[in-house]
Motif scaffolding. Sequence first.
Motif, PDB file in Angstrom:
ATOM      1  N   ALA A 155      -2.109 -18.290 -25.021  1.00  0.00           N
ATOM      2  CA  ALA A 155      -3.397 -17.809 -25.473  1.00  0.00           C
ATOM      3  C   ALA A 155      -4.272 -17.432 -24.353  1.00  0.00           C
ATOM      4  CB  ALA A 155      -4.125 -19.105 -26.299  1.00  0.00           C
ATOM      5  N   ASP A 156      -3.872 -17.947 -23.181  1.00  0.00           N
ATOM      6  CA  ASP A 156      -4.591 -17.595 -21.923  1.00  0.00           C
ATOM      7  C   ASP A 156      -4.211 -16.339 -21.278  1.00  0.00           C
ATOM      8  OD1 ASP A 156      -6.695 -19.549 -22.184  1.00  0.00           O
ATOM      9  OD2 ASP A 156      -5.623 -20.976 -21.001  1.00  0.00           O
ATOM     10  N   ASP A 157      -3.175 -15.738 -21.844  1.00  0.00           N
ATOM     11  CA  ASP A 157      -2.336 -14.482 -21.356  1.00  0.00           C
ATOM     12  C   ASP A 157      -1.475 -14.712 -20.080  1.00  0.00           C
ATOM     13  OD1 ASP A 157      -3.659 -13.173 -23.337  1.00  0.00           O
ATOM     14  OD2 ASP A 157      -5.486 -12.383 -22.040  1.00  0.00           O
ATOM     15  N   ASN A 158      -1.371 -16.325 -19.708  1.00  0.00           N
ATOM     16  CA  ASN A 158      -0.341 -16.555 -18.648  1.00  0.00           C
ATOM     17  C   ASN A 158       1.278 -16.597 -19.425  1.00  0.00           C
ATOM     18  OD1 ASN A 158       0.784 -17.751 -16.772  1.00  0.00           O
ATOM     19  ND2 ASN A 158      -0.608 -19.108 -16.446  1.00  0.00           N
ATOM     20  N   TYR A 159       1.662 -15.523 -19.554  1.00  0.00           N
ATOM     21  CA  TYR A 159       2.733 -15.337 -20.285  1.00  0.00           C
ATOM     22  C   TYR A 159       4.043 -15.921 -19.476  1.00  0.00           C
ATOM     23  CZ  TYR A 159       0.202 -12.225 -22.806  1.00  0.00           C
ATOM     24  OH  TYR A 159      -1.001 -11.594 -23.666  1.00  0.00           O
ATOM     25  N   ASP A 160       4.037 -15.790 -18.250  1.00  0.00           N
ATOM     26  CA  ASP A 160       5.476 -16.469 -17.197  1.00  0.00           C
ATOM     27  C   ASP A 160       5.315 -17.700 -17.212  1.00  0.00           C
ATOM     28  OD1 ASP A 160       5.861 -13.796 -16.714  1.00  0.00           O
ATOM     29  OD2 ASP A 160       4.937 -13.779 -14.647  1.00  0.00           O
ATOM     30  N   ALA A 161       4.126 -18.488 -17.303  1.00  0.00           N
ATOM     31  CA  ALA A 161       4.065 -19.992 -17.353  1.00  0.00           C
ATOM     32  C   ALA A 161       4.520 -20.369 -18.870  1.00  0.00           C
ATOM     33  CB  ALA A 161       2.821 -20.462 -16.925  1.00  0.00           C
ATOM     34  N   ALA A 162       3.911 -19.364 -19.843  1.00  0.00           N
ATOM     35  CA  ALA A 162       4.103 -19.876 -21.224  1.00  0.00           C
ATOM     36  C   ALA A 162       5.548 -19.797 -21.608  1.00  0.00           C
ATOM     37  CB  ALA A 162       3.439 -18.896 -22.202  1.00  0.00           C
ATOM     38  N   LEU A 163       6.260 -18.703 -20.908  1.00  0.00           N
ATOM     39  CA  LEU A 163       8.002 -18.610 -21.037  1.00  0.00           C
ATOM     40  C   LEU A 163       8.526 -19.745 -20.597  1.00  0.00           C
ATOM     41  CD1 LEU A 163      10.040 -16.740 -22.036  1.00  0.00           C
ATOM     42  CD2 LEU A 163      10.160 -15.785 -19.846  1.00  0.00           C
ATOM     43  N   THR A 164       8.070 -20.397 -19.416  1.00  0.00           N
ATOM     44  CA  THR A 164       8.909 -21.253 -18.803  1.00  0.00           C
ATOM     45  C   THR A 164       8.572 -22.714 -19.743  1.00  0.00           C
ATOM     46  OG1 THR A 164       8.457 -20.668 -16.603  1.00  0.00           O
ATOM     47  CG2 THR A 164       8.965 -22.937 -16.718  1.00  0.00           C
ATOM     48  N   LYS A 165       7.608 -22.819 -20.238  1.00  0.00           N
ATOM     49  CA  LYS A 165       7.303 -24.112 -20.926  1.00  0.00           C
ATOM     50  C   LYS A 165       8.086 -24.088 -22.369  1.00  0.00           C
ATOM     51  CE  LYS A 165       4.944 -27.343 -19.037  1.00  0.00           C
ATOM     52  NZ  LYS A 165       5.522 -28.827 -19.125  1.00  0.00           N
ATOM     53  N   VAL A 166       8.026 -22.763 -22.885  1.00  0.00           N
ATOM     54  CA  VAL A 166       8.571 -22.698 -24.259  1.00  0.00           C
ATOM     55  C   VAL A 166      10.000 -22.777 -24.321  1.00  0.00           C
ATOM     56  CG1 VAL A 166       8.976 -20.274 -24.627  1.00  0.00           C
ATOM     57  CG2 VAL A 166       8.600 -21.764 -26.414  1.00  0.00           C
ATOM     58  N   SER A 167      10.549 -22.329 -23.066  1.00  0.00           N
ATOM     59  CA  SER A 167      12.111 -22.499 -22.615  1.00  0.00           C
ATOM     60  C   SER A 167      12.629 -23.957 -22.564  1.00  0.00           C
ATOM     61  CB  SER A 167      12.388 -21.611 -21.298  1.00  0.00           C
ATOM     62  OG  SER A 167      12.296 -20.143 -21.582  1.00  0.00           O
ATOM     63  N   GLU A 168      11.500 -24.742 -21.833  1.00  0.00           N
ATOM     64  CA  GLU A 168      11.714 -26.356 -21.899  1.00  0.00           C
ATOM     65  C   GLU A 168      11.796 -26.856 -23.092  1.00  0.00           C
ATOM     66  OE1 GLU A 168       8.914 -30.034 -20.285  1.00  0.00           O
ATOM     67  OE2 GLU A 168       8.758 -28.097 -19.227  1.00  0.00           O
ATOM     68  N   ALA A 169      10.792 -26.196 -24.063  1.00  0.00           N
ATOM     69  CA  ALA A 169      10.708 -26.960 -25.481  1.00  0.00           C
ATOM     70  C   ALA A 169      12.190 -26.386 -25.991  1.00  0.00           C
ATOM     71  CB  ALA A 169      10.034 -26.233 -26.179  1.00  0.00           C
ATOM     72  N   LEU A 170      12.746 -25.522 -25.861  1.00  0.00           N
ATOM     73  CA  LEU A 170      13.954 -24.913 -26.590  1.00  0.00           C
ATOM     74  C   LEU A 170      15.212 -25.842 -26.007  1.00  0.00           C
ATOM     75  CD1 LEU A 170      13.337 -21.072 -26.879  1.00  0.00           C
ATOM     76  CD2 LEU A 170      13.961 -22.999 -28.683  1.00  0.00           C
ATOM     77  N   GLY A 171      15.037 -26.138 -24.629  1.00  0.00           N
ATOM     78  CA  GLY A 171      16.243 -26.860 -23.996  1.00  0.00           C
ATOM     79  C   GLY A 171      16.295 -28.395 -24.531  1.00  0.00           C
ATOM     80  N   LEU A 172      15.080 -28.824 -24.982  1.00  0.00           N
ATOM     81  CA  LEU A 172      15.044 -30.007 -25.537  1.00  0.00           C
ATOM     82  C   LEU A 172      15.350 -30.140 -27.007  1.00  0.00           C
ATOM     83  CD1 LEU A 172      11.618 -31.345 -23.889  1.00  0.00           C
ATOM     84  CD2 LEU A 172      14.087 -32.172 -23.375  1.00  0.00           C
ATOM     85  N   TYR A 173      15.169 -29.101 -27.746  1.00  0.00           N
ATOM     86  CA  TYR A 173      15.290 -28.912 -29.175  1.00  0.00           C
ATOM     87  C   TYR A 173      15.445 -27.656 -29.641  1.00  0.00           C
ATOM     88  CZ  TYR A 173      14.635 -30.270 -34.051  1.00  0.00           C
ATOM     89  OH  TYR A 173      14.758 -30.532 -35.447  1.00  0.00           O
ATOM     90  N   SER A 174      16.554 -27.169 -29.976  1.00  0.00           N
ATOM     91  CA  SER A 174      16.476 -25.571 -30.144  1.00  0.00           C
ATOM     92  C   SER A 174      16.597 -25.168 -31.890  1.00  0.00           C
ATOM     93  CB  SER A 174      17.990 -25.240 -29.815  1.00  0.00           C
ATOM     94  OG  SER A 174      19.050 -25.673 -30.393  1.00  0.00           O
ATOM     95  N   GLU A 175      16.358 -26.369 -32.495  1.00  0.00           N
ATOM     96  CA  GLU A 175      16.351 -26.134 -34.133  1.00  0.00           C
ATOM     97  C   GLU A 175      15.144 -25.725 -34.610  1.00  0.00           C
ATOM     98  OE1 GLU A 175      19.193 -25.493 -35.988  1.00  0.00           O
ATOM     99  OE2 GLU A 175      20.179 -25.691 -34.061  1.00  0.00           O
ATOM    100  N   GLU A 176      13.885 -25.862 -33.601  1.00  0.00           N
ATOM    101  CA  GLU A 176      12.682 -25.437 -34.266  1.00  0.00           C
ATOM    102  C   GLU A 176      12.468 -24.152 -34.119  1.00  0.00           C
ATOM    103  OE1 GLU A 176       9.544 -25.285 -35.879  1.00  0.00           O
ATOM    104  OE2 GLU A 176       9.881 -27.203 -35.774  1.00  0.00           O
ATOM    105  N   ALA A 177      12.298 -23.390 -35.346  1.00  0.00           N
ATOM    106  CA  ALA A 177      11.856 -22.060 -35.475  1.00  0.00           C
ATOM    107  C   ALA A 177      10.632 -21.448 -34.627  1.00  0.00           C
ATOM    108  CB  ALA A 177      11.604 -21.643 -37.063  1.00  0.00           C
ATOM    109  N   GLN A 178       9.723 -22.207 -34.712  1.00  0.00           N
ATOM    110  CA  GLN A 178       8.370 -21.992 -34.041  1.00  0.00           C
ATOM    111  C   GLN A 178       8.582 -21.783 -32.389  1.00  0.00           C
ATOM    112  OE1 GLN A 178       4.596 -23.977 -34.861  1.00  0.00           O
ATOM    113  NE2 GLN A 178       4.598 -23.016 -36.954  1.00  0.00           N
ATOM    114  N   PHE A 179       9.664 -22.414 -31.967  1.00  0.00           N
ATOM    115  CA  PHE A 179       9.962 -22.326 -30.392  1.00  0.00           C
ATOM    116  C   PHE A 179      10.343 -20.923 -30.506  1.00  0.00           C
ATOM    117  CE2 PHE A 179      10.701 -27.320 -30.032  1.00  0.00           C
ATOM    118  CZ  PHE A 179       9.488 -27.473 -30.233  1.00  0.00           C
TER     119      PHE A 179
END
Length: 560
Positions: A337-361
């Motif tokens: 939402a703050d247009d910080n796409y690189d940092a957002a990508l790092t965080k959502v990749s972390e979420a997917l690494g923890l749990y890959s079955e969530e569609a919203q990730f």
Amino acid sequence: MEVKWKAQSCDAGHICVTLYLDGPAVGRRVDRSNKMSIRRQALNAISRGFGRIGFVLSAVLWLQACVVNPVTGQRELALVSSQQEIAIGREQYAPAQQMQGGTYTTDPGLTAYVNRVGQRVAAASGVDLPYEFVVLNNSVPNAWALPGGKIAINRGLLTELRNEAELAAVLGHEVAHAAARHGAKRLERGIVAQAVMVGVAIGTSGQDYAREAVGGATLAAGLLNQKYSRDAEREADFYGTRFLADAGYDPYAAVTLQETFVRLSGERRTDWIQGLFASHPASTERVSNNRQLLRQLRGEGFTGGELNQPAYAAALATITENAPAYAAYDEAQALYADDNYDAALTKVSEALGLYSEEAQFHGLRGAIRYQQGRYGDAVTNFDRAVARDRNYFFYYLNRGLALRKDGETTRAKADLTQSVRLLPTATAYRSLGEIAEAEGNEEAARRYYAQASDGQGAEATAARSSLVRLELPRQPAKYVQTRLRRDERGRYVLQVRNAAHVPVADVKVQIELRTEQGVRSTTTTVARVGAGETRLTLLQVDPEQILEARAYPVGAKVAK
């Protein structure tokens, strides 16, 4: 002027209609001996007694006669019938869910559990409505009810509750709102006051898709945005707690729930302020009221009741186990939402690494890739999201936009069309309009742009400009208003007004002047007229010779 009204039974044979017009109340009494006389007398009394404002109100105050509120037992005027309530809730339930993140599909057992608890509390209300209860895949703590018993609770609120009884307290509160017609009353007030309803919702990837909704879905946005009165909140607390007790739960849960809300309110957490507290403000008064009601219920014999903490913990096991993944996802959303796409990508990749079955990730990762210009990767991420949840508009909408960027127009149209089946938005319709225009299908393009124009925000504004651009050359009179008038010296002046939302140029106006010698026709051109502006041009004619004068636009274009 703010207009408020109240209708109530004032004696055995009359209805009292009271209006508050920014000042002292003004009242009228009508006989209710039969249905038609109520309608006729009410309309006549309003029109005579309230003047011009009464004339406006009489158009909407077409009385259906008093009804008994099924929860409170009080007689009240119903402008929205119970059948209409149910129909509105049924029609708006799906778009309302889409605006708020879609249903939580990762663990269907959780929704089934919440529905069982909700149906148990609803049965205790004694009000027969087609109740439904869903869990929404939204981290913002919130719950809401539409007219007709359509109720939702967010994943983000479930994680803050401690047991099944507290869940029943939340759902009981929402059941009370629906059963006591609070949503219908808000609709009635909106009709009378002609309120503008603007949706404010937290959508996937931080985008407010309630504002983008078009067509019939705009009503859902308005219903979600409107706030209950303090009286309605007190009523829902009171009856919701009674429903909770009657369903066999410990009513003490209603007290602990409100105590939690007061504590969280004091922390000023943004997610709570934007969510539950926006429509259900916490207060120590509500805690005190619930404590008083608890003492009353204990005196009536409700001395025990279920809390069911183990059952609640088991139902939330998937969410609890993956709490770190959802926390990383929430951080990624804020960064996006703050247009910080690189940092957002790092965080959502972390979420997917923890749990890959969530569609919203996967969906958020696709949205980030789109903003980075990596459209092929975005399509791959949205493919994965759709594979896990085929019923959320956001994935189809954004995959369609990415496919269009990659030149895959046919697939893009299919996805955009599917997205508007789930939730019609200005973004999807505008994109479909651009595709149709590029293909030379101007009729379809105009239709799509017109549908997109029904929304709010930048996409709707852009669609309106495109619609004007297509229609103006062929239908100048739709946007340009012209007339001839005489000034104080008797001279003829051409008045050209631009009713479009964009500036127009090269406005050609045909002028017909009838004299004793016949009709003389000329064309004059106005170089530019701004949006909403009016231009005046003095005609060089002898007004004494003119018997009749007419002017009408014959051409124009959108200014560059």
